[in-house]
Design an enzyme around this catalytic site. Structure first.
Site, short mmCIF file in Angstrom:
data_model
loop_
_atom_site.label_atom_id
_atom_site.label_comp_id
_atom_site.label_asym_id
_atom_site.label_seq_id
_atom_site.Cartn_x
_atom_site.Cartn_y
_atom_site.Cartn_z
N GLU A 1 28.93 33.28 41.16
CA GLU A 1 27.99 34.37 41.44
C GLU A 1 28.65 35.66 40.96
OE1 GLU A 1 25.00 33.83 42.61
OE2 GLU A 1 25.32 31.70 43.09
N THR B 1 44.61 39.25 26.98
CA THR B 1 45.26 39.01 25.68
C THR B 1 44.93 40.15 24.70
OG1 THR B 1 43.38 37.55 25.21
CG2 THR B 1 45.43 36.48 25.80
N GLU B 2 43.82 40.84 24.96
CA GLU B 2 43.41 41.95 24.07
C GLU B 2 44.07 43.28 24.47
OE1 GLU B 2 41.07 39.83 25.52
OE2 GLU B 2 40.99 38.63 23.70
N ASN B 3 44.57 43.35 25.71
CA ASN B 3 45.16 44.62 26.17
C ASN B 3 46.44 45.01 25.42
OD1 ASN B 3 44.11 44.23 29.66
ND2 ASN B 3 43.15 45.39 28.01
N ARG C 1 30.02 42.93 31.90
CA ARG C 1 30.46 41.88 30.99
C ARG C 1 31.67 41.15 31.58
NH1 ARG C 1 31.20 46.65 27.57
NH2 ARG C 1 33.27 47.46 28.00
N ASN D 1 40.41 52.09 36.18
CA ASN D 1 41.60 52.88 36.53
C ASN D 1 41.71 54.14 35.67
OD1 ASN D 1 42.27 50.77 38.19
ND2 ASN D 1 43.85 49.93 36.85
N GLY D 2 41.44 53.98 34.37
CA GLY D 2 41.56 55.11 33.44
C GLY D 2 40.60 56.23 33.80
N SER E 1 34.32 39.86 29.65
CA SER E 1 35.55 40.25 28.95
C SER E 1 36.64 39.16 28.90
CB SER E 1 36.13 41.53 29.58
OG SER E 1 35.22 42.58 29.42
N ASP F 1 38.34 47.03 36.84
CA ASP F 1 38.11 48.01 35.78
C ASP F 1 37.90 49.41 36.38
OD1 ASP F 1 37.78 48.93 33.23
OD2 ASP F 1 35.73 48.24 33.00
N TRP G 1 39.18 56.75 36.69
CA TRP G 1 39.57 57.32 37.99
C TRP G 1 40.58 58.44 37.78
CZ3 TRP G 1 43.98 58.10 40.79
CH2 TRP G 1 43.84 58.32 42.17
C1 FPP Z 1 41.12 48.30 33.57
O1 FPP Z 1 40.95 49.66 33.76
C2 FPP Z 1 42.38 47.92 34.17
C3 FPP Z 1 43.38 47.32 33.50
C4 FPP Z 1 43.33 46.96 32.08
C5 FPP Z 1 44.64 47.02 34.17
C6 FPP Z 1 44.54 46.61 35.60
C7 FPP Z 1 45.88 46.77 36.17
C8 FPP Z 1 46.20 47.14 37.41
C9 FPP Z 1 45.24 47.34 38.50
C10 FPP Z 1 47.62 47.40 37.74
C11 FPP Z 1 48.65 46.49 37.15
C12 FPP Z 1 48.66 45.17 37.78
C13 FPP Z 1 49.68 44.63 38.48
C14 FPP Z 1 49.53 43.30 39.07
C15 FPP Z 1 50.91 45.31 38.74
P1 FPP Z 1 40.88 50.60 32.49
O2 FPP Z 1 42.22 51.14 32.26
O3 FPP Z 1 40.29 49.87 31.34
O4 FPP Z 1 39.93 51.69 33.04
P2 FPP Z 1 38.83 52.51 32.21
O5 FPP Z 1 37.77 51.53 31.78
O6 FPP Z 1 38.35 53.48 33.22
O7 FPP Z 1 39.54 53.16 31.06
#
Ligand code: FPP
Length: 232
Positions: free
Chosen positions: A196, A62-64, A183, A18-19, A185, A16, A21
């Site tokens: 753990e 499944t929720e994404n 959580r 990426n967004g 999720s 979690d 970041w």
């Molecule tokens: C959650 O961060 C991340 C995800 C829903 C996607 C994770 C995917 C990757 C790391 C890349 C794709 C995977 C592969 C195998 C190519 P978020 O976007 O919810 O972050 P935020 O909570 O900061 O918004």
């Protein structure tokens, strides 16, 4: 299940952050996901070198599907690219790839690609990388229940586990969630009974080999009783 040297057999990760970041850098969210893919490689290298046998990562729930269409398309694109470009590396390092989750929403090309990379890497003996894509713990459980109902047989804990997508694998010893939320999720709901749990504020693209080594060191100090008491 700790191995003799205390190394966990199975680590699972909710990647979690990426967004956030990307937002911190005034970049589109897709940049965060792209950077997140680099972290997968870094962490996989680290854990398989340490002797961990299974690494399971939550890439798409499944929720994404409820995220904006552009983001969903972007994540599917990254997944496709990952599969296309990573097969040689997985083969070279002896890593077997599994994709857990439903493949029903994939187009034929992606379904074939998933099948091919999984099959080509199936001889990998060093470790197994499970990518959960369109995966939900509840869906996994409901599918297994339906299989028992259709077969008209009762389940027990062992036979039930054998119907889950993680069949044949040990339950995760460690579940890590990056990005600061505490959580689970809808991740590995049945399999996490005695895992753990580790939560870190680090955003997934910043998660390092050093940090996972520290988590493993913490894990090794734990007294895992699985409901029992330890007699002196
Ligand atoms: C959650 O961060 C991340 C995800 C829903 C996607 C994770 C995917 C990757 C790391 C890349 C794709 C995977 C592969 C195998 C190519 P978020 O976007 O919810 O972050 P935020 O909570 O900061 O918004």
């Amino acid at each position: 299940m700790k191995s003799d040297n205390g190394v966990p057999s199975h680590i699972a990760i909710i990647m979690d952050g990426n967004g956030r970041w990307a937002k911190k850098r005034l970049l589109p969210r897709s940049f965060g996901h792209r950077e997140g893919v680099k972290t997968i490689d870094r962490i996989a290298d680290e854990v398989f070198t340490l002797g961990v046998r299974y690494l399971t990562i939550f890439a798409f729930s499944t929720e994404n599907w409820n995220r904006p269409e552009q983001e969903v398309t972007g994540l599917l694109g990254l997944f496709r690219k990952y599969l296309k470009s990573n097969e040689p590396k997985l083969l070279k390092r002896g890593i077997k790839l599994n994709v857990l989750g439903s493949r029903r929403a994939f187009d034929d090309e992606l379904r074939t690609l998933v099948d091919e990379v999984c099959e080509h890497t199936s001889c990998g003996k060093v470790g197994t990388l499970n990518i959960c894509f369109d995966y939900g713990g509840r869906a996994d459980i409901v599918e297994a229940v339906n299989e028992f109902v259709e077969a008209g047989v009762k389940a027990d804990e062992e036979t039930f586990a054998e119907r889950l997508q993680t069949h044949g694998m040990p339950d995760p010893d460690i579940i890590i969630r990056t990005g600061g939320e505490h959580r689970i999720s809808n991740f590995l709901l049945y399999q996490s009974a005695y895992s753990e749990l580790f939560f870190t504020d680090t955003l997934w693209p910043d998660f390092s080999g050093e940090e996972i080594k520290n988590i493993i060191a913490e894990y090794r100090k734990k007294d895992r009783r699985f409901g029992r008491i330890n007699e002196e």
